[in-house]
Design a protein around this motif. Structure first.
Motif, PDB file in Angstrom:
ATOM      1  N   ARG A 132      18.509 -33.006   7.349  1.00  0.00           N
ATOM      2  CA  ARG A 132      18.235 -32.051   7.228  1.00  0.00           C
ATOM      3  C   ARG A 132      17.958 -33.290   5.338  1.00  0.00           C
ATOM      4  NH1 ARG A 132      19.099 -27.594   8.480  1.00  0.00           N
ATOM      5  NH2 ARG A 132      20.183 -26.798   6.680  1.00  0.00           N
ATOM      6  N   PRO A 140      15.951 -29.082  12.823  1.00  0.00           N
ATOM      7  CA  PRO A 140      16.509 -27.700  12.293  1.00  0.00           C
ATOM      8  C   PRO A 140      16.338 -26.947  11.076  1.00  0.00           C
ATOM      9  CG  PRO A 140      18.673 -29.011  12.461  1.00  0.00           C
ATOM     10  CD  PRO A 140      17.523 -29.704  11.893  1.00  0.00           C
ATOM     11  N   GLY A 141      16.174 -26.172  11.448  1.00  0.00           N
ATOM     12  CA  GLY A 141      16.574 -25.092   9.861  1.00  0.00           C
ATOM     13  C   GLY A 141      16.236 -23.803  11.019  1.00  0.00           C
ATOM     14  N   SER A 142      15.511 -22.556   9.728  1.00  0.00           N
ATOM     15  CA  SER A 142      15.329 -21.130  10.126  1.00  0.00           C
ATOM     16  C   SER A 142      14.100 -21.482   9.544  1.00  0.00           C
ATOM     17  CB  SER A 142      16.263 -20.150   8.658  1.00  0.00           C
ATOM     18  OG  SER A 142      17.520 -20.730   8.859  1.00  0.00           O
ATOM     19  N   PHE A 143      13.790 -21.748   8.845  1.00  0.00           N
ATOM     20  CA  PHE A 143      11.737 -22.417   8.016  1.00  0.00           C
ATOM     21  C   PHE A 143      11.232 -20.560   8.662  1.00  0.00           C
ATOM     22  CE2 PHE A 143      12.919 -26.004  10.682  1.00  0.00           C
ATOM     23  CZ  PHE A 143      12.590 -27.148  10.227  1.00  0.00           C
ATOM     24  N   MET A 154      28.717 -29.216   7.388  1.00  0.00           N
ATOM     25  CA  MET A 154      28.030 -28.778   8.740  1.00  0.00           C
ATOM     26  C   MET A 154      27.870 -30.476   9.558  1.00  0.00           C
ATOM     27  SD  MET A 154      24.369 -26.666   9.097  1.00  0.00           S
ATOM     28  CE  MET A 154      23.779 -26.875   8.456  1.00  0.00           C
ATOM     29  N   GLY A 190      22.071 -21.960  20.078  1.00  0.00           N
ATOM     30  CA  GLY A 190      23.056 -21.753  19.920  1.00  0.00           C
ATOM     31  C   GLY A 190      23.327 -22.846  19.257  1.00  0.00           C
ATOM     32  N   LEU A 191      23.815 -24.278  19.757  1.00  0.00           N
ATOM     33  CA  LEU A 191      24.498 -25.424  18.824  1.00  0.00           C
ATOM     34  C   LEU A 191      23.399 -25.944  18.884  1.00  0.00           C
ATOM     35  CD1 LEU A 191      28.639 -25.594  20.147  1.00  0.00           C
ATOM     36  CD2 LEU A 191      27.553 -24.885  17.952  1.00  0.00           C
ATOM     37  N   THR A 192      23.018 -26.859  17.837  1.00  0.00           N
ATOM     38  CA  THR A 192      22.564 -27.671  16.825  1.00  0.00           C
ATOM     39  C   THR A 192      23.059 -28.535  17.724  1.00  0.00           C
ATOM     40  OG1 THR A 192      21.679 -26.477  15.330  1.00  0.00           O
ATOM     41  CG2 THR A 192      21.200 -29.156  15.206  1.00  0.00           C
ATOM     42  N   LEU A 199      15.958 -22.009  14.737  1.00  0.00           N
ATOM     43  CA  LEU A 199      17.279 -21.473  15.105  1.00  0.00           C
ATOM     44  C   LEU A 199      16.375 -19.854  15.030  1.00  0.00           C
ATOM     45  CD1 LEU A 199      19.679 -20.967  16.127  1.00  0.00           C
ATOM     46  CD2 LEU A 199      20.405 -21.271  13.586  1.00  0.00           C
ATOM     47  N   MET A 217      31.098 -31.158  11.680  1.00  0.00           N
ATOM     48  CA  MET A 217      31.559 -30.352  11.946  1.00  0.00           C
ATOM     49  C   MET A 217      30.341 -30.963  13.471  1.00  0.00           C
ATOM     50  SD  MET A 217      32.750 -27.987  13.892  1.00  0.00           S
ATOM     51  CE  MET A 217      33.876 -27.977  13.161  1.00  0.00           C
ATOM     52  N   ASN A 218      29.020 -31.465  12.984  1.00  0.00           N
ATOM     53  CA  ASN A 218      28.116 -31.485  14.268  1.00  0.00           C
ATOM     54  C   ASN A 218      28.459 -32.567  14.657  1.00  0.00           C
ATOM     55  OD1 ASN A 218      26.691 -29.323  13.970  1.00  0.00           O
ATOM     56  ND2 ASN A 218      25.332 -30.651  12.783  1.00  0.00           N
ATOM     57  N   PHE A 222      15.465 -22.418  19.683  1.00  0.00           N
ATOM     58  CA  PHE A 222      15.969 -23.063  20.325  1.00  0.00           C
ATOM     59  C   PHE A 222      17.390 -21.473  19.306  1.00  0.00           C
ATOM     60  CE2 PHE A 222      20.378 -25.062  17.112  1.00  0.00           C
ATOM     61  CZ  PHE A 222      18.817 -24.791  16.678  1.00  0.00           C
ATOM     62  N   LYS A 256      21.545 -15.557   8.785  1.00  0.00           N
ATOM     63  CA  LYS A 256      20.618 -14.423   7.512  1.00  0.00           C
ATOM     64  C   LYS A 256      19.269 -13.262   8.338  1.00  0.00           C
ATOM     65  CE  LYS A 256      20.007 -17.565   6.054  1.00  0.00           C
ATOM     66  NZ  LYS A 256      19.414 -18.902   4.590  1.00  0.00           N
TER      67      LYS A 256
HETATM   68  O1  PNS Z   1      17.449 -23.169   7.630  1.00  0.00           O
HETATM   69  P1  PNS Z   1      18.757 -23.376   7.293  1.00  0.00           P
HETATM   70  O2  PNS Z   1      18.889 -21.915   7.613  1.00  0.00           O
HETATM   71  O3  PNS Z   1      19.341 -24.206   6.233  1.00  0.00           O
HETATM   72  O4  PNS Z   1      19.600 -23.874   9.082  1.00  0.00           O
HETATM   73  C1  PNS Z   1      20.892 -23.769   8.799  1.00  0.00           C
HETATM   74  C2  PNS Z   1      20.951 -24.761  10.216  1.00  0.00           C
HETATM   75  C3  PNS Z   1      20.152 -23.742  11.316  1.00  0.00           C
HETATM   76  C4  PNS Z   1      20.099 -25.569  10.483  1.00  0.00           C
HETATM   77  C5  PNS Z   1      22.321 -24.219  10.891  1.00  0.00           C
HETATM   78  O5  PNS Z   1      22.710 -23.229  10.445  1.00  0.00           O
HETATM   79  C6  PNS Z   1      22.396 -24.209  12.294  1.00  0.00           C
HETATM   80  O6  PNS Z   1      22.705 -25.670  12.580  1.00  0.00           O
HETATM   81  N1  PNS Z   1      22.398 -23.347  13.533  1.00  0.00           N
HETATM   82  C7  PNS Z   1      22.926 -23.900  14.672  1.00  0.00           C
HETATM   83  C8  PNS Z   1      24.518 -23.155  15.177  1.00  0.00           C
HETATM   84  C9  PNS Z   1      25.091 -24.642  15.121  1.00  0.00           C
HETATM   85  O7  PNS Z   1      24.467 -25.343  15.209  1.00  0.00           O
HETATM   86  N2  PNS Z   1      26.061 -24.343  13.905  1.00  0.00           N
HETATM   87  C10 PNS Z   1      27.061 -25.646  13.297  1.00  0.00           C
HETATM   88  C11 PNS Z   1      26.794 -26.177  12.973  1.00  0.00           C
HETATM   89  S1  PNS Z   1      27.992 -26.378  11.855  1.00  0.00           S
END
Ligand code: PNS
Length: 162
Positions: free
Chosen positions: A89, A9-12, A103, A73-75, A38, A106-107, A71, A43
């Motif tokens: 990651r 996952p990421g913003s890419f 992160m 919502g939650l990863t 995402l 939490m995940n 996607f 941002k």
């Molecule tokens: O490329 P990035 O911006 O570092 O990616 C961050 C990302 C998308 C992996 C993170 O923000 C994410 O997982 N967002 C989805 C919402 C979510 O699941 N939040 C709880 C993660 S603790």
């Protein structure tokens, strides 16, 4: 044997060679890797979700065992729906670690059956981030050797440089 799927996952915003480096490493461990873009990161992104997906597709098109999706919502929820056993990651420098660790924990709390796998980028990619690349490109600097050609062209168009 069950296929082992990982979600990356990421913003890419946009895809860099650092991301492709992590993809290669993930492919050596997992049977299938899904780039999960995402759609609405915290941002405001330079590129729309569709554009970010297209830029990844331009670099991995036809590549076996790689998929690109977006996607919201939650990863962990997306990972579960995709049948993934892991979230991948990339880590570059020590300062990445704190937020990534937070992160990942939490995940894990949200879904203990999905593990986060951290992969170290190659030394040559340590200084690459999408944000620094956007800034350098916007100000007219050359980023040809750190992002795929499709990302360079798209950034130059966005910044009105071409
Ligand atoms: O490329 P990035 O911006 O570092 O990616 C961050 C990302 C998308 C992996 C993170 O923000 C994410 O997982 N967002 C989805 C919402 C979510 O699941 N939040 C709880 C993660 S603790």
């Amino acid at each position: 044997m069950t296929e082992k799927i990982a979600v990356y996952p990421g913003s890419f915003d946009p895809l860099t060679l650092g991301h492709l480096d992590i993809l290669e490493r993930a492919l050596s461990i997992f049977d299938r890797v899904i780039f999960a873009v995402l759609a609405n990161p915290a941002k405001t992104p330079l590129f729309t979700a569709d554009e970010r997906v297209e830029l990844i597709q331009a670099s991995v098109d036809g590549r076996p065992r790689v998929e690109v999706a977006q996607f919201d919502g939650l990863t962990v929820d997306y990972a579960k729906s995709a049948g993934a056993v892991a979230i991948v990651r990339g880590l570059r420098v020590l300062s990445d670690f704190e937020s990534e660790f937070q992160m990942a924990l939490m995940n894990r709390r949200l879904n203990p059956s999905i593990n986060t796998v951290f992969l170290m980028t190659s030394f040559s990619n340590v200084f690459i981030s999408s944000s620094i690349i956007k800034e350098v490109c916007r100000l007219g600097g050359n980023v040809d050797d750190v992002v795929p050609p499709a990302s360079v062209a798209a950034m130059r168009r966005k910044f009105g440089l071409d």
